[in-house]
Design a protein around this motif. Structure first.
Motif, PDB file in Angstrom:
ATOM      1  N   GLU A   1       2.572   1.667  -3.452  1.00 56.71           N
ATOM      2  CA  GLU A   1       1.607   2.085  -4.480  1.00 56.71           C
ATOM      3  C   GLU A   1       1.325   3.580  -4.366  1.00 56.71           C
ATOM      4  O   GLU A   1       1.248   4.287  -5.365  1.00 56.71           O
ATOM      5  CB  GLU A   1       0.309   1.287  -4.360  1.00 56.71           C
ATOM      6  N   ALA A   2       1.196   4.070  -3.143  1.00 56.19           N
ATOM      7  CA  ALA A   2       0.910   5.495  -2.928  1.00 56.19           C
ATOM      8  C   ALA A   2       2.117   6.378  -3.242  1.00 56.19           C
ATOM      9  O   ALA A   2       1.960   7.564  -3.531  1.00 56.19           O
ATOM     10  CB  ALA A   2       0.457   5.723  -1.482  1.00 56.19           C
TER      11      ALA A   2
ATOM     12  N   ASP B   1       0.827  -1.212   0.000  1.00 56.72           N
ATOM     13  CA  ASP B   1       0.000   0.000   0.000  1.00 56.72           C
ATOM     14  C   ASP B   1       0.860   1.261   0.000  1.00 56.72           C
ATOM     15  O   ASP B   1       0.594   2.216  -0.742  1.00 56.72           O
ATOM     16  CB  ASP B   1      -0.931   0.018   1.215  1.00 56.72           C
ATOM     17  N   TYR B   2       1.894   1.268   0.823  1.00 52.43           N
ATOM     18  CA  TYR B   2       2.791   2.427   0.906  1.00 52.43           C
ATOM     19  C   TYR B   2       3.487   2.673  -0.432  1.00 52.43           C
ATOM     20  O   TYR B   2       3.560   3.813  -0.908  1.00 52.43           O
ATOM     21  CB  TYR B   2       3.813   2.201   2.013  1.00 52.43           C
TER      22      TYR B   2
END
Length: 143
Positions: A11-12, A8-9
């Protein structure tokens, strides 16, 4: 170690990878090379040390290890030159992002510990960067 917080990190962070996933998707990419460049996060190990029981609770220090596997197209006819240049730029961003990241289970940020060429074919270039970070795990002790 849960890997979804890492995915998630990253991707952001907008690092330039078209696909970021887990180990389960790596085989598909190697077979079909659909969306490259791609990045895959794989937990690779953990080491537990110490251990103190306080009543029904066990507390241990733990070192988590994981790899970030980058896959890029090798468009230079097997020499890897074009793929290597793209890979170098992607890895710079990847390493910079991960050393600034604090995993929910971590007491410190991941540190890069090694990097290696995993595979080079006339179609793809795969590079594995290994990282580790420390944490503390608390578990209930059952009789």
């Amino acid at each position: 170690m849960k890997i979804q917080p890492v995915i998630d990190y990253l991707e952001a962070a907008g690092l330039g990878y078209l696909d970021i996933g887990a180990a389960a998707e790596l085989g598909e990419v190697l077979e079909n090379a659909p969306r490259l460049p791609a990045l895959f996060i794989l937990p690779t190990g953990e080491t537990r040390t110490g251990g103190r029981e306080t009543g029904p609770v066990l507390r241990q220090r733990i070192t988590y290890e994981f790899s970030a596997v980058s896959v890029v197209r090798n468009v230079a006819g097997g020499t890897g030159a074009a793929g290597n240049d793209e890979l170098a730029d992607l890895r710079d961003g990847l390493i910079g992002a991960l050393v600034a990241f604090r995993h929910p289970a971590g007491r410190n940020n991941p540190v890069p510990v090694s990097g290696r060429l995993a595979e080079l074919t006339d179609r793809i270039l795969i590079f594995e960067d290994a990282f580790r970070f420390d944490g503390v795990e608390t578990r209930e002790v059952t009789s």
